[in-house]
Design a protein around this motif. Structure first.
Motif, short mmCIF file in Angstrom:
data_model
loop_
_atom_site.label_atom_id
_atom_site.label_comp_id
_atom_site.label_asym_id
_atom_site.label_seq_id
_atom_site.Cartn_x
_atom_site.Cartn_y
_atom_site.Cartn_z
N GLY A 68 5.86 62.49 78.89
CA GLY A 68 7.30 62.13 79.18
C GLY A 68 8.10 62.45 80.49
N ASP A 69 7.30 63.04 81.39
CA ASP A 69 7.71 63.53 82.76
C ASP A 69 7.78 62.12 83.73
N ASP A 70 8.85 61.59 83.49
CA ASP A 70 8.95 60.28 84.63
C ASP A 70 9.18 60.50 85.91
N TYR A 71 9.44 61.73 86.40
CA TYR A 71 9.67 62.19 87.63
C TYR A 71 8.20 62.08 88.29
N ALA A 72 7.34 62.91 87.68
CA ALA A 72 6.00 63.31 87.98
C ALA A 72 5.10 61.90 88.05
N ALA A 73 5.44 61.16 87.06
CA ALA A 73 4.75 59.87 87.08
C ALA A 73 5.20 59.03 88.10
N MET A 74 6.28 58.94 88.65
CA MET A 74 6.87 58.18 89.63
C MET A 74 6.42 58.70 90.90
N ARG A 75 6.27 60.09 91.09
CA ARG A 75 5.67 60.78 92.30
C ARG A 75 4.17 60.35 92.51
N GLN A 76 3.48 60.44 91.32
CA GLN A 76 2.04 60.00 91.41
C GLN A 76 1.70 58.45 91.80
N VAL A 77 2.51 57.64 91.41
CA VAL A 77 2.28 56.12 91.40
C VAL A 77 2.55 56.24 92.95
N LEU A 78 3.59 56.37 93.39
CA LEU A 78 3.97 56.32 94.62
C LEU A 78 3.13 56.81 95.91
N THR A 79 2.52 57.96 95.62
CA THR A 79 1.58 58.48 96.33
C THR A 79 0.23 57.73 96.30
N ARG A 80 0.06 57.32 95.37
CA ARG A 80 -1.31 56.51 94.89
C ARG A 80 -1.34 55.15 95.88
N ARG A 81 0.11 54.67 95.64
CA ARG A 81 0.19 53.00 96.30
C ARG A 81 0.33 53.36 97.81
N TYR A 82 1.01 54.41 98.44
CA TYR A 82 1.40 54.27 99.61
C TYR A 82 0.52 55.22 100.64
N TYR A 84 0.26 42.20 91.69
CA TYR A 84 0.80 42.99 90.66
C TYR A 84 -0.37 44.17 90.52
N ARG A 85 -0.14 45.38 90.37
CA ARG A 85 -1.05 46.43 89.95
C ARG A 85 -0.21 47.28 88.97
N ARG A 86 -1.25 47.81 88.10
CA ARG A 86 -0.96 48.82 86.99
C ARG A 86 -1.65 50.15 87.31
N TYR A 87 -1.06 51.27 86.84
CA TYR A 87 -1.48 52.72 87.39
C TYR A 87 -1.64 53.49 86.16
N ASN A 88 -2.88 53.82 85.72
CA ASN A 88 -2.72 54.95 84.61
C ASN A 88 -2.20 56.26 85.00
N ILE A 89 -1.34 56.53 84.54
CA ILE A 89 -1.05 58.13 84.95
C ILE A 89 -1.52 59.23 84.11
N ASP A 90 -2.13 60.34 84.68
CA ASP A 90 -2.76 61.10 84.13
C ASP A 90 -2.53 62.75 84.83
N GLY A 91 -2.76 63.60 84.02
CA GLY A 91 -2.55 65.03 84.58
C GLY A 91 -1.13 65.49 84.72
N ILE A 92 -0.18 65.08 83.87
CA ILE A 92 1.18 65.31 84.08
C ILE A 92 1.74 65.35 82.53
N THR A 93 2.89 66.33 82.56
CA THR A 93 3.28 66.60 81.04
C THR A 93 3.87 65.11 80.65
#
Length: 680
Positions: free
Chosen positions: A505-519, A494-503
């Motif tokens: 409540g922007d779940d779409y930007a958060a998902m983009r960031q975590v998938l980019t960092r993961r893959y 399991y991994r957790r990712y702290n999401i920074d640099g987004i507006t």
């Protein structure tokens, strides 16, 4: 006017035939070149393998006839097997002296590309080193026990009026510990028992130090009320006497405790202190009831039986179970089941090693592996009752490690026989339950693969990664990634990712960031053959989340068919979820009772739980922030209290400017800048 004749002539037919023949000859020549190159490559590979095997055999021939540990590696450098030997050369040579065919040991030997050995002085040192390496290297062909949970203890604190409590963690020598216990339930039951008989306190020291009158536990006769000065020496001679009796009881000296209480009761009666004598009489009655409820026969239990472990192993269906039952202070405290990995591979290797000696059962091999990996770092009782006899050298090593005589017994009598039979039955039931659960888990995995029409060669290796986003009104955004593989959740991955640099409540930007960092790095490593992408990527959300995942995968050049979104159904009701695909396929509803949907829901819920846990921890750190203030050099308790008092809490300190922070007494401009930097 007559139409011109445009039909092919004989010359055209000849030209076409000639061109076809030339093209066919070219294709044939190219195919021969490819076949020749492939044949050359095969020859080179076989030659390299032959050279490597010849070099390996030379290394084996040069091994010394001394005790030691050997390690086998494949061409990728992954460790295959770790073993010990009295005579390194004989043991290692036995692997290469005959053809093992298509057996499991044959598959292992065929993959050996490199050998490493370590010479030690004695067989006991070899056993210790072997098990340290097994825990460190996780070899594929060794039996592996994984038990990351520490055992619980019952703790008596170092205090004028010791507190009785449940404890798990590192041992502090200032306090007194009893155990270990097989489960938290066993500890808590023992605490309740001691409360009833000896009335020791269980409250925290902070509560104890600030009470002026006894609590409810005193009213219901579960505590003697040492928090009140008038009651500290009340009853049967004081709190210290109760503590002493409780310690002796936990050590198994029940008869001695009973005799002491009898003598004490008579002494109170002779002194005409009839109320105190009645209190001791009630204590004796409570202790007698407790002893009658125990499964241990006190008349047959000797002093040696006060601390005993009972071990039973069962191997079936390619899986194994070791059941550990504990007797502490003459009381049977329950059992705990362990399920090792790589049982089939390891037993094939170990049984091959023992072919030239006595016949050895798989259960014995599993028991020996458990004892070596479990007791070399844990408390060892002086007596261990076993379902199978084990190697005497293992007992010698345990004795050497413990510093006192450790005895094993495989054919017990009387009460020990009853314990052994109970433990064996527990192992059988636990293994049957595991096999049943694994059967249903495999069925769910197969149902999901079939429902999504996935081309998966090995269902047992099917891997799913699931992502979820969690935040509180845009605050403390955390993304989670959970992994399902081998028909079960793999919490270690399991991994957790702290999401920074987004507006916020922007779940779409958060998902983009975590998938980019993961893959992003994983995709590059997968192209080089150094990583494995999941067979399925689940995202908690509908078309919007899936569209964002599709953009990331397109940028990274990954297969879009891997992405599946879990969209809430009508009314967001559980069981009505639909699956949304990134490659354009229509949405799929699996059905409320679908095994595939149950698996998807389990993985989705686990990702949600893991994300929420991380988000709450991050939010608490932001809102309280005490630990961050403590970590700043130059901020001690006094300055921290002044800051919190001035600004009304850490949030106020966070919102303050550098100049405002510098107005607090004792805070310089440089320190204010450092505080601002840390909090932001």
């Amino acid at each position: 006017m007559q139409e011109p004749d445009v039909s092919p002539t004989n010359d055209d037919d000849a030209t076409a035939a000639e061109l076809g023949a030339q093209q066919q000859a070219q294709w044939t020549a190219e195919r021969k070149l490819v076949e020749a190159a492939e044949a050359q490559r095969v020859v080179e590979v076989e030659q390299a393998a032959s050279d490597g095997r010849a070099r390996l055999l030379l290394e084996v021939a040069a091994l010394p006839g001394l005790p030691g540990v050997y390690r086998y590696f494949d061409v990728q450098g992954q460790v295959l097997y770790v073993g010990k030997a009295k005579h390194l050369k004989k043991r290692v040579s036995s692997y290469f002296q005959k053809d093992h065919g298509g057996t499991r040991i044959g598959l292992m030997v065929a993959r050996i590309a490199r050998l490493e050995t370590t010479v030690v002085r004695t067989e006991s040192e070899a056993l210790l080193l072997e098990n340290n390496l097994i825990k460190t290297l996780n070899p594929k062909f060794n039996i592996l026990f994984r038990d990351d949970k520490s055992y619980p203890y019952l703790k008596l604190s170092a205090h004028e009026f010791p507190r009785l409590s449940y404890y798990r963690g590192a041992v502090d020598r200032r306090h007194r510990y009893f155990g270990p216990f097989p489960s938290a339930w066993a500890v808590k039951e023992s605490i309740q028992l001691i409360q009833k008989v000896f009335k020791l306190r269980t409250c925290e020291d902070t509560v104890f130090n600030n009470r002026s009158r006894p609590c409810l536990l005193y009213q219901i006769r579960r505590c003697s009320g040492p928090c009140v000065p008038d009651l500290q020496n009340d009853g049967n001679g004081g709190y210290a006497r109760n503590v002493s009796n409780a310690e002796r009881f936990l050590l198994g000296e029940t008869q001695e405790v009973m005799d002491g209480l009898q003598a004490q009761m008579m002494a109170f009666a002779d002194a005409l202190q009839f109320e105190s004598a009645a209190e001791v009489r009630n204590q004796i009655s409570a202790l007698a009831r407790v002893l009658q409820q125990q499964s241990v026969d006190e008349n047959s239990a000797t002093g040696r039986d006060r601390d005993v472990d009972i071990l039973a192993a069962k191997v079936q269906g390619g899986r194994a179970c070791v059941n550990l039952a504990m007797v502490r202070g003459g009381r049977h405290l329950g059992d705990r089941a362990f399920f090792p990995k790589h049982v089939e591979e390891a037993t094939a290797v170990l049984l091959s090693e023992e072919e030239q000696t006595d016949s050895v059962s798989p259960e014995r091999l599993v028991l020996e592996a458990f004892m070596a990996q479990h007791y070399l770092e844990a408390h060892v009782p002086s007596l261990i009752v076993l379902s199978e006899a084990v190697d005497e050298s293992l007992c010698a090593v345990l004795t050497e490690q413990a510093g006192y005589k450790v005895t094993t017994q495989a054919q017990p009598r009387a009460q020990r026989r009853i314990w052994q039979e109970m433990c064996i039955k527990g192992a059988e039931l636990a293994l049957a339950r595991l096999l049943s659960e694994e059967g249903s888990q495999q069925a769910r995995t197969r149902a999901l693969v079939d429902a999504l029409d996935l081309s998966v060669q090995d269902v047992d290796a099917f891997k799913i990664e699931c992502f979820d986003i969690s935040h509180t009104a845009g605050e403390a955004t955390v993304a989670s990634c959970v992994v399902f593989e081998g028909h079960q959740m793999q919490s270690a991955q399991y991994r957790r990712y702290n999401i920074d640099g987004i507006t916020g409540g922007d779940d779409y930007a958060a998902m983009r960031q975590v998938l980019t960092r993961r893959y992003s790095k994983m995709a590059e490593a997968a192209q080089m053959g150094n990583a494995r992408l999941p067979d399925l990527v689940l995202v908690d959300g509908g078309r919007g989340q899936v569209s964002m995942a599709r953009e990331v995968f397109e940028e990274l050049g990954l297969d879009l068919s891997l992405i599946v979104g879990v969209e809430k159904g009508e009314g967001r009701k559980v069981g009505l979820e639909e699956l949304v695909f990134a490659d354009g396929r229509p949405k799929v509803y699996l059905g409320r009772d679908s095994a595939a949907l149950m698996l998807v829901a389990q993985i989705r819920d686990e990702a949600h739980r893991f994300a929420i846990t991380g988000m709450r921890a991050k939010r608490a750190a932001v809102r309280t922030g005490g630990s961050r203030l403590e970590d700043i050099d130059g901020i001690g308790p006094k300055k921290r209290a002044q800051l919190l008092q001035r600004f009304g809490g850490v949030r106020g300190v966070t919102e303050a400017s550098v100049d405002e922070i510098a107005t607090v007494k004792g805070i310089s401009k440089e320190l204010a800048e450092e505080i601002y930097r840390v909090l932001h």
